[in-house]
Design a protein around this motif. Structure first.
Motif, short mmCIF file in Angstrom:
data_model
loop_
_atom_site.label_atom_id
_atom_site.label_comp_id
_atom_site.label_asym_id
_atom_site.label_seq_id
_atom_site.Cartn_x
_atom_site.Cartn_y
_atom_site.Cartn_z
N LYS A 325 35.60 82.21 17.08
CA LYS A 325 34.98 82.18 15.75
C LYS A 325 34.62 83.59 15.29
CE LYS A 325 31.11 80.08 13.23
NZ LYS A 325 29.92 79.19 13.35
N HIS A 326 34.05 84.38 16.20
CA HIS A 326 33.72 85.77 15.87
C HIS A 326 34.99 86.57 15.57
CE1 HIS A 326 29.42 85.87 16.40
NE2 HIS A 326 29.49 85.35 17.60
N ALA A 327 36.05 86.33 16.36
CA ALA A 327 37.30 87.05 16.14
C ALA A 327 37.87 86.72 14.76
CB ALA A 327 38.31 86.69 17.23
N GLU A 328 37.86 85.43 14.39
CA GLU A 328 38.37 85.04 13.07
C GLU A 328 37.59 85.74 11.96
OE1 GLU A 328 38.81 81.15 10.14
OE2 GLU A 328 38.35 80.84 12.27
N ARG A 329 36.28 85.77 12.10
CA ARG A 329 35.44 86.41 11.08
C ARG A 329 35.81 87.89 10.94
NH1 ARG A 329 30.74 89.25 11.99
NH2 ARG A 329 29.41 89.59 10.17
N CYS A 330 36.00 88.58 12.06
CA CYS A 330 36.33 90.01 12.01
C CYS A 330 37.70 90.24 11.39
CB CYS A 330 36.28 90.60 13.42
SG CYS A 330 34.63 90.68 14.14
N TYR A 331 38.68 89.41 11.77
CA TYR A 331 40.02 89.57 11.21
C TYR A 331 40.02 89.33 9.70
CZ TYR A 331 41.88 89.48 16.01
OH TYR A 331 42.17 89.76 17.32
N ARG A 332 39.26 88.35 9.25
CA ARG A 332 39.22 88.07 7.81
C ARG A 332 38.55 89.22 7.05
NH1 ARG A 332 41.31 83.35 6.58
NH2 ARG A 332 41.26 81.60 8.06
N GLU A 350 47.16 83.75 15.55
CA GLU A 350 46.98 83.33 16.94
C GLU A 350 45.63 82.65 17.13
OE1 GLU A 350 47.87 82.81 20.98
OE2 GLU A 350 49.15 83.32 19.27
N VAL A 351 44.58 83.22 16.53
CA VAL A 351 43.24 82.62 16.64
C VAL A 351 43.22 81.24 15.99
CG1 VAL A 351 40.86 82.81 15.80
CG2 VAL A 351 41.96 84.77 16.87
N LEU A 352 43.83 81.12 14.81
CA LEU A 352 43.86 79.83 14.12
C LEU A 352 44.62 78.78 14.93
CD1 LEU A 352 44.48 81.11 10.49
CD2 LEU A 352 42.37 80.14 11.40
N THR A 353 45.68 79.21 15.60
CA THR A 353 46.40 78.29 16.48
C THR A 353 45.50 77.81 17.60
OG1 THR A 353 48.51 79.40 16.01
CG2 THR A 353 48.40 78.04 17.99
N ARG A 354 44.77 78.74 18.20
CA ARG A 354 43.86 78.39 19.30
C ARG A 354 42.74 77.48 18.82
NH1 ARG A 354 46.34 79.56 24.08
NH2 ARG A 354 47.18 81.67 24.09
N ARG A 355 42.37 77.62 17.56
CA ARG A 355 41.26 76.81 17.02
C ARG A 355 41.75 75.50 16.41
NH1 ARG A 355 36.73 79.64 13.66
NH2 ARG A 355 35.68 77.79 14.48
N GLY A 356 43.03 75.18 16.60
CA GLY A 356 43.54 73.88 16.16
C GLY A 356 43.79 73.78 14.68
N ARG A 357 44.21 74.88 14.05
CA ARG A 357 44.51 74.89 12.61
C ARG A 357 45.93 75.41 12.41
NH1 ARG A 357 39.12 78.08 11.54
NH2 ARG A 357 39.96 78.57 9.48
N PRO A 358 46.93 74.63 12.82
CA PRO A 358 48.32 75.11 12.81
C PRO A 358 48.87 75.38 11.42
CG PRO A 358 48.23 72.78 13.33
CD PRO A 358 46.82 73.27 13.36
N GLU A 359 48.44 74.62 10.40
CA GLU A 359 48.98 74.82 9.05
C GLU A 359 48.65 76.22 8.54
OE1 GLU A 359 50.97 72.97 7.39
OE2 GLU A 359 50.99 71.26 8.75
N GLU A 360 47.41 76.64 8.74
CA GLU A 360 47.01 77.99 8.31
C GLU A 360 47.75 79.05 9.12
OE1 GLU A 360 42.63 78.53 7.55
OE2 GLU A 360 42.57 76.52 8.45
N ALA A 361 47.92 78.77 10.41
CA ALA A 361 48.64 79.72 11.27
C ALA A 361 50.09 79.86 10.82
CB ALA A 361 48.57 79.26 12.72
N MET A 362 50.74 78.74 10.49
CA MET A 362 52.14 78.80 10.05
C MET A 362 52.28 79.57 8.75
SD MET A 362 53.99 75.20 11.09
CE MET A 362 52.76 74.09 10.41
N ARG A 363 51.32 79.40 7.85
CA ARG A 363 51.39 80.14 6.58
C ARG A 363 51.35 81.65 6.84
NH1 ARG A 363 47.72 82.58 3.71
NH2 ARG A 363 45.98 81.66 4.86
N LEU A 364 50.49 82.08 7.74
CA LEU A 364 50.40 83.51 8.06
C LEU A 364 51.67 84.00 8.76
CD1 LEU A 364 46.69 83.73 9.26
CD2 LEU A 364 47.68 84.89 7.28
#
Length: 420
Positions: A325-332, A350-364
């Protein structure tokens, strides 16, 4: 070795073989002065042995990325020494040992004339100790035990005597070998002349001329003639990654169980603990975060500082919900400061994939693929996400499109064969 440590009279340099290579430069109290980073999500890298030359250039053996990296005194990448193993293969050359090709570089030393010595090889290898000129040209490959074509056994640690001779940890043959800079074999500690060591992998010189050796059973002190062997300290240590002696102080880099702990300690030459500089990975991340926040907007652009903070939470600390969660915040925040950030987007995906949000990960991943359509690693990650979604047909088409751009790609072809 799984990491490297270098001590000077007023500074330390150390790092571990993490996914994204980072060398931490600190003062002797552990306060971070600089982070020297290399590698990327699409280029794995790590830290092996470290050394400085007389000009202050830092040499980093990268056994993960198969490179010997050189950085100037400001931490800026200067050059790469030796022909990289991947480059050798990419040219269609057969994977055979060859002068100047560095396979699994583990440690490095530089003499007073600027000559560079590299210990390399994960298993049994003939070209396990190579010498390069100050200009980076290959000049010599050493022969194990002085025998033409002699084989080294996974050579690891390397250190220079004050007189310029080299000591090499011949790990799988359980011994140390000593050479002149010109390549002449001088001596051996261990088989066939003495009792074997136990897989020695790091070595440094003590002020009295004895050798401090890290081996599988712990740290021992050896006399040059191997007439004396004794444990270095009675303190219980974790896995020792590297050792270094400077100005009468012994510095030890340890890695805790599970690979997510780190400790940097200092001892006197008798093995008495003097203090702990870094007491764990979270301690190190905290010190690095303090430096990054202080340098944000000064020596570091905000986008770069936030990205580095994200990498610490993402790759350095254990993979927990809170750290991701901290990593996602920093990347954003990094992308807010600089919206077109290719490496940041890959890390965030990669973080979004690990957090179970594949649609957002695929878009990136798709956005990154538009920037670098030839990047195999992005295609493979996106194809994997599509397969997990159940869209095998689109995953195969993605790989076929990649093969049109790179017909000789074995990675894409093998994955396509697996899916079909």
């Amino acid at each position: 070795m799984n990491g490297g440590l270098l001590a000077r009279e007023d500074q330390l340099f150390f790092g571990l073989d993490l996914v994204s290579g980072t060398v931490f430069q600190t003062d002797l109290s552990g306060r971070v002065l600089r982070m020297i980073e290399f590698g990327s999500p699409s280029e794995a890298s790590g830290v092996g042995g470290l050394t400085l030359d007389d000009r202050g250039f830092l040499y980093v053996a990268d056994p993960v990325g198969q490179k010997l990296r050189v950085f100037d005194p400001e931490g800026v990448k200067s050059r790469v020494i030796g022909e990289e193993r991947q480059l050798h293969l990419a040219r269609g050359l057969q994977l055979v040992e060859r002068d100047g090709v560095l396979e699994d570089p583990n440690d490095v030393a530089v003499d007073a004339e600027g000559n560079v010595y590299v210990a390399c090889g994960e298993q049994f290898i003939v070209h396990g100790l190579q010498k390069f000129s100050a200009q980076g040209l290959h000049t010599l490959s050493f022969s194990s035990m002085g025998e033409p074509g002699g084989t080294f056994g996974g050579p690891r640690g390397l250190t220079l005597d004050p007189d310029g001779t080299l000591w090499l940890c011949d790990t799988q043959f359980h011994r140390l070998q000593r050479f002149e800079p010109g390549g002449r074999f001088l001596d051996v500690l261990g088989p066939p002349r003495n009792e074997p060591l136990v897989s020695p992998y790091a070595v440094t010189m003590l002020p009295d001329g004895d050798l401090l050796v890290a081996q599988s059973l712990g740290l021992i002190v050896l006399g040059r003639d191997d007439a004396r062997r004794r444990p270095f300290t009675n303190r219980r240590l974790a896995r020792v990654c590297d050792v270094c002696c400077c100005a009468g102080t012994v510095w030890i880099l340890e890695r805790e169980i599970g690979n997510f702990g780190i400790r940097v300690s200092r001892f006197d030459v008798e093995g008495n603990l003097l203090g702990v500089v870094v007491s764990g990975m979270r301690d190190l991340v905290g010190k690095a975060s303090t430096w990054l926040k202080a340098e944000m907007g000064r020596s570091l652009p905000p986008s770069q500082a936030w990205h580095r903070l994200g990498v610490l939470y993402h790759y350095v600390l254990p993979e927990t919900f809170s750290n991701l969660k901290h990593a996602e915040r920093c990347y954003r925040k990094s992308l807010q400061a600089e919206p077109v950030g290719f490496e940041v987007s890959l890390d965030l995906a990669e973080v979004l994939t690990r957090r179970g949000r594949p649609e957002e990960a695929m878009r990136l991943h798709r956005e990154c693929l538009e920037i670098r359509p030839e990047d195999e690693s992005i295609r493979l990650r996106l194809a994997l996400l599509l397969c997990q979604k159940g869209d095998k047909k689109q995953a195969c088409q993605l790989l076929l499109d990649g093969l049109e751009l790179s017909p000789e790609s074995e990675l894409l072809r093998s994955e396509l064969d697996r899916l079909t």
